[in-house]
Design a protein around this motif. Sequence first.
Motif, PDB file in Angstrom:
ATOM      1  N   PRO A 141       1.004  -1.175  -0.093  1.00  0.00           N
ATOM      2  CA  PRO A 141      -0.013   0.044  -0.165  1.00  0.00           C
ATOM      3  C   PRO A 141       0.897   1.239   0.030  1.00  0.00           C
ATOM      4  O   PRO A 141       1.907   1.426   0.713  1.00  0.00           O
ATOM      5  CB  PRO A 141      -0.800  -0.095   1.416  1.00  0.00           C
ATOM      6  N   GLY A 142       0.514   2.257  -0.936  1.00  0.00           N
ATOM      7  CA  GLY A 142       1.340   3.306  -0.864  1.00  0.00           C
ATOM      8  C   GLY A 142       2.212   3.295  -2.436  1.00  0.00           C
ATOM      9  O   GLY A 142       2.636   4.551  -2.666  1.00  0.00           O
ATOM     10  N   GLY A 143       2.098   2.232  -2.996  1.00  0.00           N
ATOM     11  CA  GLY A 143       2.689   2.243  -4.376  1.00  0.00           C
ATOM     12  C   GLY A 143       3.923   1.345  -4.685  1.00  0.00           C
ATOM     13  O   GLY A 143       4.274   1.358  -5.681  1.00  0.00           O
ATOM     14  N   LEU A 144       4.694   0.844  -3.668  1.00  0.00           N
ATOM     15  CA  LEU A 144       5.786   0.092  -3.954  1.00  0.00           C
ATOM     16  C   LEU A 144       5.519  -1.151  -4.432  1.00  0.00           C
ATOM     17  O   LEU A 144       4.431  -1.715  -4.055  1.00  0.00           O
ATOM     18  CB  LEU A 144       6.518  -0.041  -2.561  1.00  0.00           C
ATOM     19  N   GLU A 145       6.187  -1.599  -5.521  1.00  0.00           N
ATOM     20  CA  GLU A 145       5.915  -2.742  -5.975  1.00  0.00           C
ATOM     21  C   GLU A 145       7.174  -3.534  -6.514  1.00  0.00           C
ATOM     22  O   GLU A 145       8.080  -2.808  -7.199  1.00  0.00           O
ATOM     23  CB  GLU A 145       4.829  -2.764  -7.322  1.00  0.00           C
ATOM     24  N   ALA A 146       7.344  -4.816  -6.364  1.00  0.00           N
ATOM     25  CA  ALA A 146       8.421  -5.443  -7.124  1.00  0.00           C
ATOM     26  C   ALA A 146       7.850  -6.747  -7.803  1.00  0.00           C
ATOM     27  O   ALA A 146       7.269  -7.364  -7.139  1.00  0.00           O
ATOM     28  CB  ALA A 146       9.442  -5.584  -5.919  1.00  0.00           C
ATOM     29  N   THR A 147       8.719  -7.157  -8.385  1.00  0.00           N
ATOM     30  CA  THR A 147       8.454  -8.629  -9.217  1.00  0.00           C
ATOM     31  C   THR A 147       9.703  -9.373  -9.139  1.00  0.00           C
ATOM     32  O   THR A 147      10.617  -8.885  -9.082  1.00  0.00           O
ATOM     33  CB  THR A 147       7.851  -8.218 -10.561  1.00  0.00           C
ATOM     34  N   GLY A 148       9.688 -10.671  -9.343  1.00  0.00           N
ATOM     35  CA  GLY A 148      10.524 -11.508  -9.510  1.00  0.00           C
ATOM     36  C   GLY A 148      10.470 -12.605 -10.369  1.00  0.00           C
ATOM     37  O   GLY A 148       9.373 -13.174 -10.702  1.00  0.00           O
ATOM     38  N   GLN A 149      11.573 -13.489 -10.622  1.00  0.00           N
ATOM     39  CA  GLN A 149      11.401 -14.603 -11.308  1.00  0.00           C
ATOM     40  C   GLN A 149      12.675 -15.616 -11.238  1.00  0.00           C
ATOM     41  O   GLN A 149      13.816 -15.197 -10.818  1.00  0.00           O
ATOM     42  CB  GLN A 149      11.387 -14.526 -12.887  1.00  0.00           C
ATOM     43  N   THR A 150      12.274 -16.947 -11.148  1.00  0.00           N
ATOM     44  CA  THR A 150      13.086 -17.910 -10.761  1.00  0.00           C
ATOM     45  C   THR A 150      12.847 -19.175 -11.753  1.00  0.00           C
ATOM     46  O   THR A 150      11.618 -19.617 -11.829  1.00  0.00           O
ATOM     47  CB  THR A 150      13.367 -18.424  -9.304  1.00  0.00           C
ATOM     48  N   ILE A 282      15.254 -10.259  -8.984  1.00  0.00           N
ATOM     49  CA  ILE A 282      14.233  -8.975  -8.316  1.00  0.00           C
ATOM     50  C   ILE A 282      14.142  -7.858  -9.414  1.00  0.00           C
ATOM     51  O   ILE A 282      15.221  -7.220  -9.752  1.00  0.00           O
ATOM     52  CB  ILE A 282      14.585  -8.558  -6.929  1.00  0.00           C
ATOM     53  N   ASN A 283      13.181  -7.450  -9.505  1.00  0.00           N
ATOM     54  CA  ASN A 283      12.851  -6.227 -10.330  1.00  0.00           C
ATOM     55  C   ASN A 283      12.093  -4.937  -9.580  1.00  0.00           C
ATOM     56  O   ASN A 283      11.038  -5.682  -9.034  1.00  0.00           O
ATOM     57  CB  ASN A 283      12.178  -6.259 -11.764  1.00  0.00           C
ATOM     58  N   GLY A 284      12.396  -3.966  -9.484  1.00  0.00           N
ATOM     59  CA  GLY A 284      11.593  -3.050  -9.043  1.00  0.00           C
ATOM     60  C   GLY A 284      12.268  -2.767  -7.294  1.00  0.00           C
ATOM     61  O   GLY A 284      11.407  -2.132  -6.667  1.00  0.00           O
ATOM     62  N   GLY A 285      13.092  -3.681  -6.939  1.00  0.00           N
ATOM     63  CA  GLY A 285      13.989  -3.546  -5.358  1.00  0.00           C
ATOM     64  C   GLY A 285      15.147  -4.107  -5.333  1.00  0.00           C
ATOM     65  O   GLY A 285      15.764  -4.489  -6.609  1.00  0.00           O
ATOM     66  N   ILE A 286      15.759  -4.533  -4.397  1.00  0.00           N
ATOM     67  CA  ILE A 286      16.702  -5.011  -4.146  1.00  0.00           C
ATOM     68  C   ILE A 286      16.681  -6.470  -3.418  1.00  0.00           C
ATOM     69  O   ILE A 286      15.444  -6.644  -2.760  1.00  0.00           O
ATOM     70  CB  ILE A 286      17.844  -4.181  -3.351  1.00  0.00           C
ATOM     71  N   GLY A 287      17.585  -7.306  -3.509  1.00  0.00           N
ATOM     72  CA  GLY A 287      17.174  -8.552  -2.859  1.00  0.00           C
ATOM     73  C   GLY A 287      17.370  -9.842  -3.800  1.00  0.00           C
ATOM     74  O   GLY A 287      18.146  -9.552  -4.727  1.00  0.00           O
ATOM     75  N   VAL A 288      16.999 -10.880  -3.572  1.00  0.00           N
ATOM     76  CA  VAL A 288      16.844 -12.084  -4.244  1.00  0.00           C
ATOM     77  C   VAL A 288      15.419 -12.722  -4.356  1.00  0.00           C
ATOM     78  O   VAL A 288      14.750 -12.736  -3.297  1.00  0.00           O
ATOM     79  CB  VAL A 288      18.205 -12.852  -3.804  1.00  0.00           C
ATOM     80  N   PHE A 289      15.193 -13.473  -5.428  1.00  0.00           N
ATOM     81  CA  PHE A 289      14.261 -14.332  -5.500  1.00  0.00           C
ATOM     82  C   PHE A 289      14.818 -15.740  -6.288  1.00  0.00           C
ATOM     83  O   PHE A 289      15.341 -15.581  -7.266  1.00  0.00           O
ATOM     84  CB  PHE A 289      12.926 -13.896  -6.254  1.00  0.00           C
TER      85      PHE A 289
END
Length: 303
Positions: A141-150, A282-289
């Motif tokens: 909520p507020g607009g933050l969004e991230a996607t990922g693929q593995t 990860i797209n739209g953020g940092i980290g790992v999927f």
Amino acid sequence: MRYIYIISIFFFSCSIVPPDLEWEDVTSDHESTLNIIGLISTDSLTTSFVEVQRTLDMEEATDSLIRDTIGSSVYIYYTSRFIVRNAEVVVSNGVKDYIFEYTDFSYDVDMDKVFQEVYIYNGDDLNPQPGEIWTLNVLVPGGLEATGQTIIPPTPKIFTENLPDTFQIFREMEMSWLPMNDNYQLINSDHLGEYGSDDYFYEKNYLCGINQEYIISPEESSAIFRREWCDPEFNETSWNEDILLFSLMSMDNNYYDYFIRYRDAEFTSSFGSGGSGRNFGINGGIGVFGSTAIDRHTMIMTP
């Protein structure tokens, strides 16, 4: 004269008046970014989970004060603002969407690991298969969004046909496994509890030199397992007939890059260590999927 000279220098140095210190406001136009660690596992004993956090700007406090009422009792405690607890987390295999729900506290499937403040799937039909493409979508909520693929890695396999029924602790043993052309693997050995006890599988002990772990490159297919050197004074009176567990884990490239290849900090200083914030899968953020698969084999240890 020598002592007078030294004393005069001492008093002269004490008379130096340091300049007035001035505070300077530090500002930043940093926008909050999602920081995600997501893991999909094909192993029935390992829980798939997604951890959702966010970076803070310089004006935000790191903690919030929470007042909670349970029955007639009132509890006041601090909670981290890095944790995102109201995200919509969806993991999909392209056929079905799996809704991951936030939990404050949960045990792993085999009661061996505790998960805190993560999103997990509460159903029993999450069944990822090798070669499948799984996606992640996180909306806050507020607009933050991230996607990922593995891409789910191949299932590892320890070749047990030529292994002995027991491991003689003062000897060595050759192990072999299914090699993988495009995926790294990790193998480790653990000393578990006494065979025959009701919960021996979860009572991890420590026998010096037995617990080992190393990365297997794609071209490797075998290795010699032996007990590592140990202090001869180490007490070993109660290990006989205990269980030796081998775990062979395959991993996708996202998992390997995040946790192994680039696990060292990018910079280190007197204030600590850190990095610029990498993202793998990860797209739209940092980290790992990422994703993993595990094969296991147990045997009894003997002299």
